[in-house]
Design a protein around this motif. Structure first.
Motif, PDB file in Angstrom:
ATOM      1  N   UNK A  28     -10.530  20.828  -5.433  1.00 47.75           N
ATOM      2  CA  UNK A  28     -10.244  21.134  -6.832  1.00 47.75           C
ATOM      3  C   UNK A  28      -9.703  19.971  -7.630  1.00 47.75           C
ATOM      4  N   UNK A  29      -9.275  18.903  -6.965  1.00 43.51           N
ATOM      5  CA  UNK A  29      -8.812  17.707  -7.686  1.00 43.51           C
ATOM      6  C   UNK A  29      -9.966  16.821  -8.148  1.00 43.51           C
ATOM      7  N   UNK A  30     -11.161  17.047  -7.605  1.00 45.12           N
ATOM      8  CA  UNK A  30     -12.275  16.156  -7.936  1.00 45.12           C
ATOM      9  C   UNK A  30     -13.493  16.884  -8.480  1.00 45.12           C
ATOM     10  N   UNK A  31     -13.620  18.188  -8.234  1.00 48.68           N
ATOM     11  CA  UNK A  31     -14.799  18.920  -8.677  1.00 48.68           C
ATOM     12  C   UNK A  31     -14.581  19.560 -10.044  1.00 48.68           C
ATOM     13  N   UNK A  32     -15.690  19.712 -10.783  1.00 52.22           N
ATOM     14  CA  UNK A  32     -15.717  20.469 -12.044  1.00 52.22           C
ATOM     15  C   UNK A  32     -14.576  20.049 -12.976  1.00 52.22           C
ATOM     16  N   UNK A  33     -13.941  21.045 -13.635  1.00 48.76           N
ATOM     17  CA  UNK A  33     -12.881  20.716 -14.601  1.00 48.76           C
ATOM     18  C   UNK A  33     -11.666  20.079 -13.935  1.00 48.76           C
ATOM     19  N   UNK A  34     -11.486  20.379 -12.650  1.00 47.48           N
ATOM     20  CA  UNK A  34     -10.323  19.843 -11.951  1.00 47.48           C
ATOM     21  C   UNK A  34     -10.287  18.338 -11.887  1.00 47.48           C
ATOM     22  N   UNK A  35     -11.450  17.703 -11.854  1.00 48.22           N
ATOM     23  CA  UNK A  35     -11.481  16.251 -11.817  1.00 48.22           C
ATOM     24  C   UNK A  35     -10.840  15.631 -13.039  1.00 48.22           C
ATOM     25  N   UNK A  36     -11.062  16.261 -14.199  1.00 45.24           N
ATOM     26  CA  UNK A  36     -10.484  15.738 -15.433  1.00 45.24           C
ATOM     27  C   UNK A  36      -9.055  16.213 -15.629  1.00 45.24           C
ATOM     28  N   UNK A  37      -8.798  17.492 -15.356  1.00 41.50           N
ATOM     29  CA  UNK A  37      -7.503  18.073 -15.702  1.00 41.50           C
ATOM     30  C   UNK A  37      -6.386  17.671 -14.742  1.00 41.50           C
ATOM     31  N   UNK A  38      -6.726  17.146 -13.580  1.00 45.17           N
ATOM     32  CA  UNK A  38      -5.678  16.747 -12.635  1.00 45.17           C
ATOM     33  C   UNK A  38      -4.964  15.466 -13.054  1.00 45.17           C
ATOM     34  N   UNK A  39      -5.574  14.673 -13.927  1.00 47.92           N
ATOM     35  CA  UNK A  39      -4.915  13.450 -14.379  1.00 47.92           C
ATOM     36  C   UNK A  39      -4.694  12.475 -13.237  1.00 47.92           C
ATOM     37  N   UNK A  40      -3.628  11.682 -13.329  1.00 48.44           N
ATOM     38  CA  UNK A  40      -3.316  10.720 -12.266  1.00 48.44           C
ATOM     39  C   UNK A  40      -2.909  11.480 -11.015  1.00 48.44           C
ATOM     40  N   UNK A  41      -3.528  11.121  -9.904  1.00 48.16           N
ATOM     41  CA  UNK A  41      -3.325  11.862  -8.668  1.00 48.16           C
ATOM     42  C   UNK A  41      -2.553  11.016  -7.664  1.00 48.16           C
ATOM     43  N   UNK A  42      -1.439  11.552  -7.179  1.00 50.68           N
ATOM     44  CA  UNK A  42      -0.640  10.917  -6.143  1.00 50.68           C
ATOM     45  C   UNK A  42      -0.659  11.824  -4.919  1.00 50.68           C
ATOM     46  N   UNK A  43      -0.936  11.262  -3.766  1.00 53.22           N
ATOM     47  CA  UNK A  43      -0.959  12.031  -2.524  1.00 53.22           C
ATOM     48  C   UNK A  43       0.355  11.779  -1.781  1.00 53.22           C
ATOM     49  N   UNK A  44       1.089  12.850  -1.485  1.00 50.90           N
ATOM     50  CA  UNK A  44       2.388  12.742  -0.818  1.00 50.90           C
ATOM     51  C   UNK A  44       2.261  13.124   0.653  1.00 50.90           C
ATOM     52  N   UNK A  45       2.786  12.281   1.522  1.00 53.75           N
ATOM     53  CA  UNK A  45       2.805  12.555   2.958  1.00 53.75           C
ATOM     54  C   UNK A  45       3.963  13.507   3.258  1.00 53.75           C
ATOM     55  N   UNK A  46       3.666  14.650   3.885  1.00 57.74           N
ATOM     56  CA  UNK A  46       4.733  15.581   4.258  1.00 57.74           C
ATOM     57  C   UNK A  46       4.830  15.742   5.774  1.00 57.74           C
ATOM     58  N   UNK A  47       4.236  14.785   6.509  1.00 57.48           N
ATOM     59  CA  UNK A  47       4.450  14.717   7.944  1.00 57.48           C
ATOM     60  C   UNK A  47       3.667  15.676   8.803  1.00 57.48           C
ATOM     61  N   UNK A  48       2.424  16.001   8.410  1.00 54.74           N
ATOM     62  CA  UNK A  48       1.646  16.956   9.216  1.00 54.74           C
ATOM     63  C   UNK A  48       0.342  16.346   9.726  1.00 54.74           C
ATOM     64  N   UNK A  49       0.269  15.031   9.782  1.00 52.80           N
ATOM     65  CA  UNK A  49      -0.960  14.357  10.209  1.00 52.80           C
ATOM     66  C   UNK A  49      -1.420  14.757  11.614  1.00 52.80           C
ATOM     67  N   UNK A  50      -0.541  14.860  12.614  1.00 57.62           N
ATOM     68  CA  UNK A  50      -1.043  15.219  13.955  1.00 57.62           C
ATOM     69  C   UNK A  50      -1.804  16.535  13.974  1.00 57.62           C
ATOM     70  N   UNK A  51      -1.361  17.515  13.226  1.00 51.62           N
ATOM     71  CA  UNK A  51      -2.034  18.814  13.200  1.00 51.62           C
ATOM     72  C   UNK A  51      -3.314  18.751  12.368  1.00 51.62           C
TER      73      UNK A  51
END
Length: 498
Positions: free
Chosen positions: A179-202
């Protein structure tokens, strides 16, 4: 994300409250980094679910950093983790409403209302409040995803319209969502920051379990440097052209195929068009092709290992015969433009598509090729039905056609008949609006066939070509025309270290 978070919590190494603390702290850190010295006032809008719980953590973190924070709740917390986060917030909680007077000075508005868990359209007034804040000049921060956007499709789920302006900042947890990149979401999400919350192993466990169901981000992996070998070791692409006055599109595709590294490229056209093409081409070879029989004779050369037809081809009887001849041969083939028009009106030819084909429609061509799928994609979501996503639509189209489908757009989606799927988003720092120019699609087709000629599988070639296409446009910038795109490929290669 529910599966990954669930696995993390089931492991006993982390619980939901801790994940909420990490998520809220990450959003607060992003807000402080962006506005720490300029605003120092925030209104946090909290919903009843875990997204709202994140909001209470954000409010507490900002207040501890010296910000003046007001929390407004749409409803009381409804989950155990959200209730715990609410209990740790010592400030007041006001009813959900925004008064224009409290927007003076443009405080930061933090949308922690619904996030990725939204399963029904927003009630009237929710986005109206966000729109009111934006009109007052308030920066808008979305927690995970802007409320009202479907995290699967990027489509709007609201009963009362949506803001014209995008969020100033979206802080997403762990990974970007479709939803951050498709359809209206690509435009409406604005600047996108991805936050690590420590769940990479899973996450890695999830990828292994889901396999081909996972949607990948398109990457340039099929773009390879030339290290050894002669020209025939890098493939021979054949581009089929229309008649006199209609050859420019095929020339663009041929130039792109040569620039991307195909060892040889031949453009085949009616004999009457040879002089026109000879005046414009040097390294690209020419062959006369007036009908299916002459094409069949040319294809006796098995070194022609990748074909492209459609750009400037025409849609008459000759061209129908050429499409039939090419499909009967079973060689890797890129079908674009006029070839797609022919396929859309001829069910027999459509039935001849095979796994080595790559279709490259824009939205209009997609609707003609796959009318039922396109109608479902265009249908508005309602209380009973979520919106179909472009990912679902292209996967369905690839399964129906039995070949690779690349649906062009700022949110390009590429899928195979087995469900492998990748999204190439030309958004935010990779936006390339200059690609909205005549002939750009012909260049993309040429890049794909050139990479296939060099040995790439169609799925990888489509991803690599989409990536190169955008990088070439960004390398040139404003004023771009299609002829500029192939000439930017060497510059892009140099930035890749080739």
């Amino acid at each position: 994300m529910r599966a990954i978070e669930g696995a993390a919590m089931a492991s006993g190494q982390v619980d939901g409250a801790e994940l909420m603390e990490r998520a809220g702290a990450a959003v607060a850190a992003a807000v402080l980094k962006t506005w720490g010295m300029d605003r120092r006032r925030a209104i946090v809008l909290c919903g009843p679910g875990n997204n709202g719980g994140d909001g209470y953590v954000i409010a507490r973190s900002l207040a501890q950093s010296g910000w003046n924070v007001v929390v407004k709740a749409l409803a009381a917390p409804a989950t155990a983790d959200a209730k715990q986060a609410r209990g740790k917030w010592v400030g007041p909680v006001e009813p959900f409403a925004l008064d224009p007077a409290e927007l003076d000075g443009a405080p930061v508005i933090i949308d922690a209302l619904f996030g990725t868990g939204l399963v029904r359209p927003l009630a009237p007034g929710v986005w109206g409040a966000l729109d009111l804040a934006q009109q007052a000049g308030c920066p808008l921060v979305a927690v995970d995803i802007l409320s009202g956007l479907c995290a699967d499709s990027g489509r709007v789920r609201s009963l009362s319209g949506y803001p014209e302006r995008p969020a100033d900042l979206t802080v997403a947890f762990h990974r970007a969502k479709l939803g951050h990149v498709l359809a209206e979401g690509g435009r409406l999400s604005g600047r996108l920051v991805i936050a690590d919350i420590g769940i990479e192993p899973w996450h890695q466990d999830f990828l292994r379990a889901e396999g081909e169901a996972v949607v990948d981000e398109a990457h340039p992996g099929a773009v390879l440097p030339k290290e050894t070998g002669h020209k025939y070791a890098h493939g021979h692409a054949l581009i089929l052209s229309g008649g006199t006055g209609r050859c420019g599109a095929a020339r663009l595709a041929a130039r792109a195929a040569l620039r991307v590294g195909a060892g040889l490229v031949t453009l085949a056209c009616p004999e009457a068009a040879l002089t026109e093409n000879a005046a414009r081409l040097d390294a690209v070879m020419l062959r006369p092709i007036d009908d299916s029989a002459s094409l069949r004779a040319l294809l006796a050369d098995r070194r022609l290992n990748a074909l492209c037809l459609g750009p400037g081809l025409g849609t008459g009887a000759r061209e129908v015969g050429l499409v039939a001849e090419v499909l009967a041969g079973g060689r890797p083939t890129v079908l674009d433009a006029d070839a797609l028009t022919i396929l859309a009106r001829d069910s027999h030819l459509f039935g001849m598509l095979h796994a080595g084909c790559v279709l490259t429609p824009h939205d209009g061509e997609f609707a003609r090729l796959f009318p039922k799928i396109a109608a479902a994609l265009a249908a508005e979501p309602d209380d009973e039905r979520a919106a179909m996503s472009r990912v679902d639509a292209v996967r369905a189209a690839a399964a129906q056609a039995g070949c690779i489908v690349l649906l062009k757009g700022a949110d390009t989606v590429i899928a195979t008949p087995t469900g492998l799927c990748a999204v190439h988003a030309a958004l935010r720092d990779r936006a390339a609006p200059w690609l909205a120019t005549a002939g750009a699609g012909d260049v993309l087709a040429g890049l794909i066939v050139g990479l296939i000629a060099r040995g790439a599988h169609g799925f990888g070639a489509a991803q690599g070509a989409a990536w190169l296409h955008v990088e070439a446009a960004r390398a040139f910038g404003p004023g771009l025309i299609a002829e500029d795109l192939p000439e930017m490929i060497p510059r892009v290669f140099r930035t890749m270290g080739f």
